[in-house]
Design a protein around this motif. Structure first.
Motif, PDB file in Angstrom:
ATOM      1  N   PHE A 180     -74.176  29.619  33.427  1.00 14.73           N
ATOM      2  CA  PHE A 180     -72.824  29.469  32.891  1.00 14.73           C
ATOM      3  C   PHE A 180     -72.031  28.412  33.661  1.00 14.73           C
ATOM      4  O   PHE A 180     -70.924  28.073  33.295  1.00 14.73           O
ATOM      5  CB  PHE A 180     -72.052  30.788  32.943  1.00 14.73           C
ATOM      6  CG  PHE A 180     -72.592  31.863  32.040  1.00 14.73           C
ATOM      7  CD1 PHE A 180     -73.625  31.633  31.135  1.00 14.73           C
ATOM      8  CD2 PHE A 180     -72.062  33.134  32.085  1.00 14.73           C
ATOM      9  CE1 PHE A 180     -74.106  32.627  30.305  1.00 14.73           C
ATOM     10  CE2 PHE A 180     -72.525  34.148  31.253  1.00 14.73           C
ATOM     11  CZ  PHE A 180     -73.561  33.890  30.366  1.00 14.73           C
ATOM     12  N   LEU A 181     -72.598  27.912  34.761  1.00 12.92           N
ATOM     13  CA  LEU A 181     -71.929  26.908  35.593  1.00 12.92           C
ATOM     14  C   LEU A 181     -72.425  25.517  35.222  1.00 12.92           C
ATOM     15  O   LEU A 181     -73.627  25.296  35.052  1.00 12.92           O
ATOM     16  CB  LEU A 181     -72.212  27.161  37.072  1.00 12.92           C
ATOM     17  CG  LEU A 181     -71.777  28.507  37.637  1.00 12.92           C
ATOM     18  CD1 LEU A 181     -72.219  28.635  39.086  1.00 12.92           C
ATOM     19  CD2 LEU A 181     -70.276  28.701  37.513  1.00 12.92           C
ATOM     20  N   CYS A 182     -71.499  24.590  35.112  1.00  7.01           N
ATOM     21  CA  CYS A 182     -71.871  23.200  34.826  1.00  7.01           C
ATOM     22  C   CYS A 182     -72.642  22.638  36.020  1.00  7.01           C
ATOM     23  O   CYS A 182     -72.201  22.776  37.161  1.00  7.01           O
ATOM     24  CB  CYS A 182     -70.609  22.372  34.577  1.00  7.01           C
ATOM     25  SG  CYS A 182     -70.943  20.603  34.407  1.00  7.01           S
ATOM     26  N   ALA A 235     -71.805  33.315  24.802  1.00  7.02           N
ATOM     27  CA  ALA A 235     -72.330  34.133  25.907  1.00  7.02           C
ATOM     28  C   ALA A 235     -71.353  34.148  27.077  1.00  7.02           C
ATOM     29  O   ALA A 235     -71.112  35.199  27.682  1.00  7.02           O
ATOM     30  CB  ALA A 235     -73.698  33.617  26.342  1.00  7.02           C
ATOM     31  N   ILE A 236     -70.775  32.994  27.383  1.00  6.19           N
ATOM     32  CA  ILE A 236     -69.791  32.904  28.469  1.00  6.19           C
ATOM     33  C   ILE A 236     -68.569  33.750  28.098  1.00  6.19           C
ATOM     34  O   ILE A 236     -68.036  34.496  28.922  1.00  6.19           O
ATOM     35  CB  ILE A 236     -69.395  31.451  28.752  1.00  6.19           C
ATOM     36  CG1 ILE A 236     -70.583  30.697  29.374  1.00  6.19           C
ATOM     37  CG2 ILE A 236     -68.169  31.371  29.671  1.00  6.19           C
ATOM     38  CD1 ILE A 236     -70.389  29.187  29.483  1.00  6.19           C
ATOM     39  N   GLY A 237     -68.135  33.661  26.839  1.00  7.29           N
ATOM     40  CA  GLY A 237     -66.992  34.461  26.389  1.00  7.29           C
ATOM     41  C   GLY A 237     -67.241  35.946  26.519  1.00  7.29           C
ATOM     42  O   GLY A 237     -66.374  36.688  26.979  1.00  7.29           O
ATOM     43  N   ARG A 238     -68.454  36.393  26.137  1.00 13.89           N
ATOM     44  CA  ARG A 238     -68.803  37.817  26.276  1.00 13.89           C
ATOM     45  C   ARG A 238     -68.833  38.211  27.732  1.00 13.89           C
ATOM     46  O   ARG A 238     -68.359  39.288  28.110  1.00 13.89           O
ATOM     47  CB  ARG A 238     -70.158  38.108  25.605  1.00 13.89           C
ATOM     48  CG  ARG A 238     -70.086  38.254  24.108  1.00 13.89           C
ATOM     49  CD  ARG A 238     -71.375  38.820  23.530  1.00 13.89           C
ATOM     50  NE  ARG A 238     -72.543  38.023  23.859  1.00 13.89           N
ATOM     51  CZ  ARG A 238     -73.017  37.021  23.110  1.00 13.89           C
ATOM     52  NH1 ARG A 238     -72.421  36.692  21.996  1.00 13.89           N
ATOM     53  NH2 ARG A 238     -74.087  36.359  23.478  1.00 13.89           N
ATOM     54  N   MET A 261     -68.245  26.889  32.622  1.00 17.41           N
ATOM     55  CA  MET A 261     -68.026  25.957  31.516  1.00 17.41           C
ATOM     56  C   MET A 261     -67.084  26.548  30.471  1.00 17.41           C
ATOM     57  O   MET A 261     -67.148  27.733  30.159  1.00 17.41           O
ATOM     58  CB  MET A 261     -69.367  25.587  30.875  1.00 17.41           C
ATOM     59  CG  MET A 261     -70.233  24.705  31.747  1.00 17.41           C
ATOM     60  SD  MET A 261     -71.730  24.125  30.929  1.00 17.41           S
ATOM     61  CE  MET A 261     -72.861  25.455  31.321  1.00 17.41           C
ATOM     62  N   LYS A 262     -66.211  25.688  29.941  1.00 19.65           N
ATOM     63  CA  LYS A 262     -65.298  26.084  28.867  1.00 19.65           C
ATOM     64  C   LYS A 262     -65.762  25.502  27.542  1.00 19.65           C
ATOM     65  O   LYS A 262     -65.658  26.138  26.513  1.00 19.65           O
ATOM     66  CB  LYS A 262     -63.881  25.601  29.184  1.00 19.65           C
ATOM     67  CG  LYS A 262     -63.266  26.253  30.404  1.00 19.65           C
ATOM     68  CD  LYS A 262     -61.892  25.637  30.710  1.00 19.65           C
ATOM     69  CE  LYS A 262     -61.352  26.131  32.020  1.00 19.65           C
ATOM     70  NZ  LYS A 262     -61.844  25.376  33.170  1.00 19.65           N
ATOM     71  N   GLU A 263     -66.242  24.268  27.568  1.00 20.88           N
ATOM     72  CA  GLU A 263     -66.749  23.584  26.376  1.00 20.88           C
ATOM     73  C   GLU A 263     -68.161  23.059  26.660  1.00 20.88           C
ATOM     74  O   GLU A 263     -68.360  21.865  26.846  1.00 20.88           O
ATOM     75  CB  GLU A 263     -65.827  22.409  25.999  1.00 20.88           C
ATOM     76  CG  GLU A 263     -64.493  22.819  25.444  1.00 20.88           C
ATOM     77  CD  GLU A 263     -64.598  23.536  24.098  1.00 20.88           C
ATOM     78  OE1 GLU A 263     -65.452  23.162  23.273  1.00 20.88           O
ATOM     79  OE2 GLU A 263     -63.839  24.503  23.905  1.00 20.88           O
ATOM     80  N   PRO A 264     -69.169  23.961  26.684  1.00 13.21           N
ATOM     81  CA  PRO A 264     -70.525  23.502  26.999  1.00 13.21           C
ATOM     82  C   PRO A 264     -71.112  22.649  25.881  1.00 13.21           C
ATOM     83  O   PRO A 264     -70.917  22.944  24.700  1.00 13.21           O
ATOM     84  CB  PRO A 264     -71.315  24.796  27.173  1.00 13.21           C
ATOM     85  CG  PRO A 264     -70.524  25.846  26.469  1.00 13.21           C
ATOM     86  CD  PRO A 264     -69.110  25.401  26.460  1.00 13.21           C
ATOM     87  N   VAL A 265     -71.774  21.577  26.282  1.00 12.25           N
ATOM     88  CA  VAL A 265     -72.477  20.704  25.344  1.00 12.25           C
ATOM     89  C   VAL A 265     -73.883  20.464  25.858  1.00 12.25           C
ATOM     90  O   VAL A 265     -74.146  20.552  27.055  1.00 12.25           O
ATOM     91  CB  VAL A 265     -71.742  19.349  25.153  1.00 12.25           C
ATOM     92  CG1 VAL A 265     -70.398  19.540  24.473  1.00 12.25           C
ATOM     93  CG2 VAL A 265     -71.586  18.614  26.470  1.00 12.25           C
ATOM     94  N   LYS A 294     -68.323  19.575  28.776  1.00 17.81           N
ATOM     95  CA  LYS A 294     -68.141  18.360  27.975  1.00 17.81           C
ATOM     96  C   LYS A 294     -67.437  17.253  28.759  1.00 17.81           C
ATOM     97  O   LYS A 294     -67.907  16.118  28.808  1.00 17.81           O
ATOM     98  CB  LYS A 294     -67.362  18.688  26.702  1.00 17.81           C
ATOM     99  CG  LYS A 294     -67.192  17.513  25.779  1.00 17.81           C
ATOM    100  CD  LYS A 294     -66.460  17.915  24.508  1.00 17.81           C
ATOM    101  CE  LYS A 294     -66.330  16.726  23.586  1.00 17.81           C
ATOM    102  NZ  LYS A 294     -65.602  17.055  22.372  1.00 17.81           N
ATOM    103  N   GLU A 295     -66.315  17.560  29.363  1.00 20.72           N
ATOM    104  CA  GLU A 295     -65.541  16.557  30.094  1.00 20.72           C
ATOM    105  C   GLU A 295     -66.346  15.961  31.248  1.00 20.72           C
ATOM    106  O   GLU A 295     -66.293  14.751  31.507  1.00 20.72           O
ATOM    107  CB  GLU A 295     -64.263  17.204  30.621  1.00 20.72           C
ATOM    108  CG  GLU A 295     -63.271  16.238  31.206  1.00 20.72           C
ATOM    109  CD  GLU A 295     -62.000  16.953  31.653  1.00 20.72           C
ATOM    110  OE1 GLU A 295     -61.589  16.715  32.802  1.00 20.72           O
ATOM    111  OE2 GLU A 295     -61.444  17.742  30.866  1.00 20.72           O
ATOM    112  N   ALA A 296     -67.131  16.794  31.941  1.00 19.14           N
ATOM    113  CA  ALA A 296     -67.895  16.326  33.104  1.00 19.14           C
ATOM    114  C   ALA A 296     -69.012  15.372  32.696  1.00 19.14           C
ATOM    115  O   ALA A 296     -69.200  14.324  33.317  1.00 19.14           O
ATOM    116  CB  ALA A 296     -68.471  17.515  33.874  1.00 19.14           C
TER     117      ALA A 296
END
Length: 187
Positions: A121-123, A179-182, A130-134, A144-146
């Motif tokens: 779950f970590l970038c 998954a991160i949200g859960r 992560m908030k917006e994983p890509v 995403k931003e990173a």
């Protein structure tokens, strides 16, 4: 590729090790994504008195450095500071300064409470949740931003494999985001 991180410290000649590189003994050593000054940080509870002094300087609280050094305040003691101990034991008279310090300590606590976050779950770039994983062309997920910032610095290689990225196309990873949200709602 197991994401193991080895942390080393350089002992000066005074330490009796003749300037040798020694592996860090603490098993709780971790890298924080927003390491300041390009250096990694231990968990706050593992900070030495010097680490605390350095943090105070970074946070614009240089007026407290001498007082903290005189009272041997290390990371564990920093995390346990209260209004009362600041006033009575450390003689921090200014209510504003006490409040500012306690706010900064609370930020440290919330940053270090990240224990138990599943590694996936970590970038891999920021080491933050992560908030917006890509998904990038290398098959790994990033914030995403990173990864956009990584690519925009003309670094067309994978942060994980160092191989060239065949495309800069990024695909949202909805499954990982859910998954991160859960995980966040259950913790």
């Amino acid at each position: 590729m197991d994401k193991t991180i080895n942390i080393w410290r350089l002992e000066d000649g005074c330490g009796g090790n003749g300037g040798k590189l020694l592996p860090e003994e603490s098993a709780q050593t971790s890298i924080k994504g927003r390491a300041s000054g390009g250096r990694s940080k231990l968990l706050v509870s593992d900070w030495s008195e010097d680490d605390v002094s350095e943090w105070l300087l970074e946070e614009g609280l240089e007026g407290l450095v001498d007082r903290f050094k005189a009272n041997n305040i290390d990371g564990t003691e920093l995390l346990s500071l209260t209004k009362e101990t600041l006033a009575s034991e450390l003689h921090v008279e200014s209510v504003g300064l006490r409040s500012k310090l306690l706010r900064k300590v609370e930020e440290l606590k919330s940053d270090s409470v990240c224990l138990g976050i599943p590694d996936e779950f970590l970038c891999p770039i920021t080491r933050e949740l992560m908030k917006e994983p890509v998904i990038a062309a290398d098959g790994y997920s990033y914030e995403k931003e990173a990864i956009e910032s990584w690519i925009n610095t003309k670094n067309r290689s994978s942060p994980m494999t160092n191989l060239p990225l065949l495309t800069t196309l990024l695909t949202p990873n909805h499954t990982l985001k859910m998954a991160i949200g859960r995980w966040k709602t259950s913790h």
